[in-house]
Write a protein that holds these residues in place. Structure first.
Motif, PDB file in Angstrom:
ATOM      1  N   LEU A  39      33.146  42.278  33.863  1.00  0.00           N
ATOM      2  CA  LEU A  39      33.953  41.139  33.414  1.00  0.00           C
ATOM      3  C   LEU A  39      35.434  41.455  33.551  1.00  0.00           C
ATOM      4  O   LEU A  39      36.217  40.609  34.013  1.00  0.00           O
ATOM      5  CB  LEU A  39      33.621  40.789  31.965  1.00  0.00           C
ATOM      6  CG  LEU A  39      34.441  39.646  31.359  1.00  0.00           C
ATOM      7  CD1 LEU A  39      34.143  38.333  32.076  1.00  0.00           C
ATOM      8  CD2 LEU A  39      34.165  39.502  29.862  1.00  0.00           C
ATOM      9  N   ALA A  40      35.828  42.664  33.150  1.00  0.00           N
ATOM     10  CA  ALA A  40      37.229  43.063  33.273  1.00  0.00           C
ATOM     11  C   ALA A  40      37.658  43.090  34.738  1.00  0.00           C
ATOM     12  O   ALA A  40      38.747  42.604  35.092  1.00  0.00           O
ATOM     13  CB  ALA A  40      37.435  44.437  32.631  1.00  0.00           C
ATOM     14  N   LEU A  41      36.806  43.637  35.603  1.00  0.00           N
ATOM     15  CA  LEU A  41      37.113  43.671  37.037  1.00  0.00           C
ATOM     16  C   LEU A  41      37.203  42.258  37.605  1.00  0.00           C
ATOM     17  O   LEU A  41      38.071  41.966  38.433  1.00  0.00           O
ATOM     18  CB  LEU A  41      36.046  44.474  37.783  1.00  0.00           C
ATOM     19  CG  LEU A  41      36.026  45.982  37.540  1.00  0.00           C
ATOM     20  CD1 LEU A  41      34.820  46.609  38.237  1.00  0.00           C
ATOM     21  CD2 LEU A  41      37.315  46.631  38.023  1.00  0.00           C
ATOM     22  N   ALA A  42      36.304  41.389  37.156  1.00  0.00           N
ATOM     23  CA  ALA A  42      36.307  40.006  37.640  1.00  0.00           C
ATOM     24  C   ALA A  42      37.586  39.286  37.208  1.00  0.00           C
ATOM     25  O   ALA A  42      38.170  38.525  37.988  1.00  0.00           O
ATOM     26  CB  ALA A  42      35.080  39.273  37.110  1.00  0.00           C
ATOM     27  N   SER A 175      28.477  35.982  40.568  1.00  0.00           N
ATOM     28  CA  SER A 175      28.961  34.603  40.587  1.00  0.00           C
ATOM     29  C   SER A 175      29.329  34.145  39.182  1.00  0.00           C
ATOM     30  O   SER A 175      30.408  33.579  38.950  1.00  0.00           O
ATOM     31  CB  SER A 175      27.891  33.676  41.175  1.00  0.00           C
ATOM     32  OG  SER A 175      28.291  32.325  41.092  1.00  0.00           O
ATOM     33  N   ILE A 176      28.437  34.405  38.236  1.00  0.00           N
ATOM     34  CA  ILE A 176      28.698  34.032  36.838  1.00  0.00           C
ATOM     35  C   ILE A 176      29.888  34.811  36.293  1.00  0.00           C
ATOM     36  O   ILE A 176      30.760  34.257  35.604  1.00  0.00           O
ATOM     37  CB  ILE A 176      27.446  34.296  35.971  1.00  0.00           C
ATOM     38  CG1 ILE A 176      26.264  33.445  36.455  1.00  0.00           C
ATOM     39  CG2 ILE A 176      27.747  34.021  34.506  1.00  0.00           C
ATOM     40  CD1 ILE A 176      26.477  31.957  36.345  1.00  0.00           C
ATOM     41  N   LEU A 177      29.959  36.102  36.609  1.00  0.00           N
ATOM     42  CA  LEU A 177      31.032  36.949  36.080  1.00  0.00           C
ATOM     43  C   LEU A 177      32.398  36.577  36.651  1.00  0.00           C
ATOM     44  O   LEU A 177      33.410  36.649  35.945  1.00  0.00           O
ATOM     45  CB  LEU A 177      30.727  38.420  36.362  1.00  0.00           C
ATOM     46  CG  LEU A 177      29.783  39.080  35.357  1.00  0.00           C
ATOM     47  CD1 LEU A 177      29.259  40.403  35.894  1.00  0.00           C
ATOM     48  CD2 LEU A 177      30.484  39.298  34.023  1.00  0.00           C
ATOM     49  N   LEU A 178      32.451  36.190  37.913  1.00  0.00           N
ATOM     50  CA  LEU A 178      33.725  35.786  38.495  1.00  0.00           C
ATOM     51  C   LEU A 178      34.259  34.530  37.825  1.00  0.00           C
ATOM     52  O   LEU A 178      35.469  34.398  37.588  1.00  0.00           O
ATOM     53  CB  LEU A 178      33.569  35.571  40.001  1.00  0.00           C
ATOM     54  CG  LEU A 178      33.393  36.850  40.822  1.00  0.00           C
ATOM     55  CD1 LEU A 178      32.961  36.519  42.248  1.00  0.00           C
ATOM     56  CD2 LEU A 178      34.678  37.671  40.834  1.00  0.00           C
ATOM     57  N   GLU A 179      33.357  33.612  37.505  1.00  0.00           N
ATOM     58  CA  GLU A 179      33.781  32.404  36.775  1.00  0.00           C
ATOM     59  C   GLU A 179      34.210  32.768  35.359  1.00  0.00           C
ATOM     60  O   GLU A 179      35.230  32.295  34.860  1.00  0.00           O
ATOM     61  CB  GLU A 179      32.632  31.399  36.747  1.00  0.00           C
ATOM     62  CG  GLU A 179      33.036  30.012  36.304  1.00  0.00           C
ATOM     63  CD  GLU A 179      33.975  29.310  37.275  1.00  0.00           C
ATOM     64  OE1 GLU A 179      34.640  28.358  36.837  1.00  0.00           O
ATOM     65  OE2 GLU A 179      34.057  29.715  38.453  1.00  0.00           O
ATOM     66  N   ALA A 180      33.428  33.628  34.706  1.00  0.00           N
ATOM     67  CA  ALA A 180      33.765  34.066  33.353  1.00  0.00           C
ATOM     68  C   ALA A 180      35.051  34.887  33.352  1.00  0.00           C
ATOM     69  O   ALA A 180      35.841  34.817  32.398  1.00  0.00           O
ATOM     70  CB  ALA A 180      32.613  34.886  32.766  1.00  0.00           C
ATOM     71  N   GLY A 181      35.285  35.671  34.418  1.00  0.00           N
ATOM     72  CA  GLY A 181      36.499  36.462  34.511  1.00  0.00           C
ATOM     73  C   GLY A 181      37.742  35.598  34.578  1.00  0.00           C
ATOM     74  O   GLY A 181      38.748  35.880  33.918  1.00  0.00           O
ATOM     75  N   TYR A 182      37.670  34.531  35.381  1.00  0.00           N
ATOM     76  CA  TYR A 182      38.795  33.601  35.427  1.00  0.00           C
ATOM     77  C   TYR A 182      39.033  32.981  34.051  1.00  0.00           C
ATOM     78  O   TYR A 182      40.176  32.872  33.591  1.00  0.00           O
ATOM     79  CB  TYR A 182      38.529  32.499  36.449  1.00  0.00           C
ATOM     80  CG  TYR A 182      39.357  31.259  36.189  1.00  0.00           C
ATOM     81  CD1 TYR A 182      40.727  31.263  36.397  1.00  0.00           C
ATOM     82  CD2 TYR A 182      38.764  30.097  35.686  1.00  0.00           C
ATOM     83  CE1 TYR A 182      41.496  30.143  36.136  1.00  0.00           C
ATOM     84  CE2 TYR A 182      39.521  28.971  35.432  1.00  0.00           C
ATOM     85  CZ  TYR A 182      40.883  28.993  35.652  1.00  0.00           C
ATOM     86  OH  TYR A 182      41.639  27.888  35.378  1.00  0.00           O
ATOM     87  N   GLU A 183      37.966  32.588  33.394  1.00  0.00           N
ATOM     88  CA  GLU A 183      38.101  31.961  32.076  1.00  0.00           C
ATOM     89  C   GLU A 183      38.639  32.936  31.036  1.00  0.00           C
ATOM     90  O   GLU A 183      39.378  32.544  30.128  1.00  0.00           O
ATOM     91  CB  GLU A 183      36.749  31.396  31.649  1.00  0.00           C
ATOM     92  CG  GLU A 183      36.286  30.245  32.533  1.00  0.00           C
ATOM     93  CD  GLU A 183      34.919  29.713  32.166  1.00  0.00           C
ATOM     94  OE1 GLU A 183      34.483  28.716  32.785  1.00  0.00           O
ATOM     95  OE2 GLU A 183      34.269  30.277  31.271  1.00  0.00           O
ATOM     96  N   ALA A 184      38.280  34.219  31.166  1.00  0.00           N
ATOM     97  CA  ALA A 184      38.795  35.230  30.234  1.00  0.00           C
ATOM     98  C   ALA A 184      40.303  35.403  30.403  1.00  0.00           C
ATOM     99  O   ALA A 184      41.050  35.422  29.418  1.00  0.00           O
ATOM    100  CB  ALA A 184      38.072  36.556  30.466  1.00  0.00           C
ATOM    101  N   SER A 185      40.763  35.524  31.652  1.00  0.00           N
ATOM    102  CA  SER A 185      42.200  35.689  31.892  1.00  0.00           C
ATOM    103  C   SER A 185      42.968  34.435  31.503  1.00  0.00           C
ATOM    104  O   SER A 185      44.071  34.502  30.953  1.00  0.00           O
ATOM    105  CB  SER A 185      42.454  36.035  33.357  1.00  0.00           C
ATOM    106  OG  SER A 185      42.036  34.981  34.210  1.00  0.00           O
TER     107      SER A 185
END
Length: 325
Positions: A39-42, A175-185
């Motif tokens: 998640l952090a990497l994403a 795919s899920i993590l990249l979307e979640a990563g954007y939302e986290a940032s």
């Protein structure tokens, strides 16, 4: 203490003894620790992607004077409206403060939306250049935020296309993590930081409810993707993420069209129809069908009440807060 002992101590103390390796991260292992690292990497990766796309779009707009001029004309029309001028000025002031152009900040109470006043203000070359730069920056970032979803959609497409079970899970989880990563940032930058320094807009906290992938990436990656609805779920992810990019581009082109001519009006109406049809068809009938299909599949498969209610909650949040995206 030797380096090996220090690494072992760090793992046991901060990582709960989990063995994190490059292989486990690339394979997107479903363990809690690896998922947190991914998640952090994403999040970092999506920030880089957004920055790169925004710079590229900005460079293009700087060289397309006619398109930039038409977009700026839309903003000038907004400045001449008592309803929209506060919003335009607020965006401009935020850009000025971010870029260190404090001398250009406008006091909203002193602004006159009269046509003559706005035209006189824009006749000053420095003001015109400042607003042009602001418009380019804003438009580039809006397009970049839309196009970055295509990265998650691309991974979802690879997952759909493969028949290998392990490859499917790897691409689907990323795919899920990249979307979640954007939302986290986005949550950190545009919700939490503004709340701390008291610069938050009224609607900013509502973005928290929009970020469904961020809150449910763990149950999705650990449970739902390996269930009978895994492929349906990643198909939904592809449709809802990948299509945002083309819609963002259509929106920018639509806003840059000169509607003073009949051809311009027809073109804008056509592009608006395409954009609206894409959003309504994917987030309307298709979503209702696929949500019903996934919920009934879980029910027939005898899923636990906890799993069924959790997924129903995801469907509710997505239906309620994603309808305007």
């Amino acid at each position: 203490m030797t380096p090996q002992e220090m690494i072992a101590y760090f793992r046991s103390t901060f990582l709960g003894g989990h063995n994190i390796s490059l292989t486990s991260v690339l394979a997107c292992d479903p363990s809690y620790t690896v998922q947190a690292v991914c998640l952090a990497l994403a999040a970092v990766s999506m920030e880089v992607v957004i920055y790169a796309i925004a710079k590229l779009v900005g460079l293009c707009l700087q060289r397309l004077d006619r398109i930039t001029g038409n977009i700026l004309a839309e903003w000038i029309d907004g400045l001449k409206s008592t309803d929209f001028s506060p919003l335009c000025i607020d965006k401009f002031n935020k850009w000025c403060k971010k870029e260190g152009k404090i001398d250009f900040v406008i006091e909203p109470t002193e602004w006159s939306p009269l046509d003559e006043s706005v035209d006189k203000y824009m006749a000053i070359e420095s003001n015109w250049k400042a607003w042009t730069s602001c418009v380019i920056n804003f438009q580039a970032n809006e397009v970049a935020k839309g196009m970055q979803h295509m990265v998650s959609g691309g991974f979802a497409l690879f997952a759909i296309m493969t028949d290998d079970r392990e490859a499917f899970l790897t691409f689907a989880r990323w795919s899920i993590l990249l979307e979640a990563g954007y939302e986290a940032s986005d949550t950190f930058k545009n919700v939490l930081i503004p709340l701390v320094d008291s610069t938050s807009d009224f609607g900013a906290p509502l973005e928290i409810f929009h970020h469904v992938a961020l809150y449910f990436f763990l149950p999705i990656n650990r449970i739902l993707l390996i269930s009978t609805i895994g492929r349906d779920l990643i198909t939904v992810t592809f449709v809802f993420t990948f299509m945002v990019g083309p819609v963002a581009i259509i929106g920018m082109v639509k806003n840059s069209i000169d509607i003073s001519t009949p051809i311009g009006k027809i073109t804008r109406i056509t592009l608006q129809f395409l954009s609206s049809f894409t959003n309504i068809s994917t987030r309307g009938p298709y979503w209702i069908y696929i949500a019903y299909r996934m919920l009934t599949t879980l029910w027939k498969d005898g899923a636990s009440w906890l799993l069924f209610l959790s997924f129903a909650s995801v469907c509710f949040l997505f239906s309620f807060f994603q309808s305007n995206y």
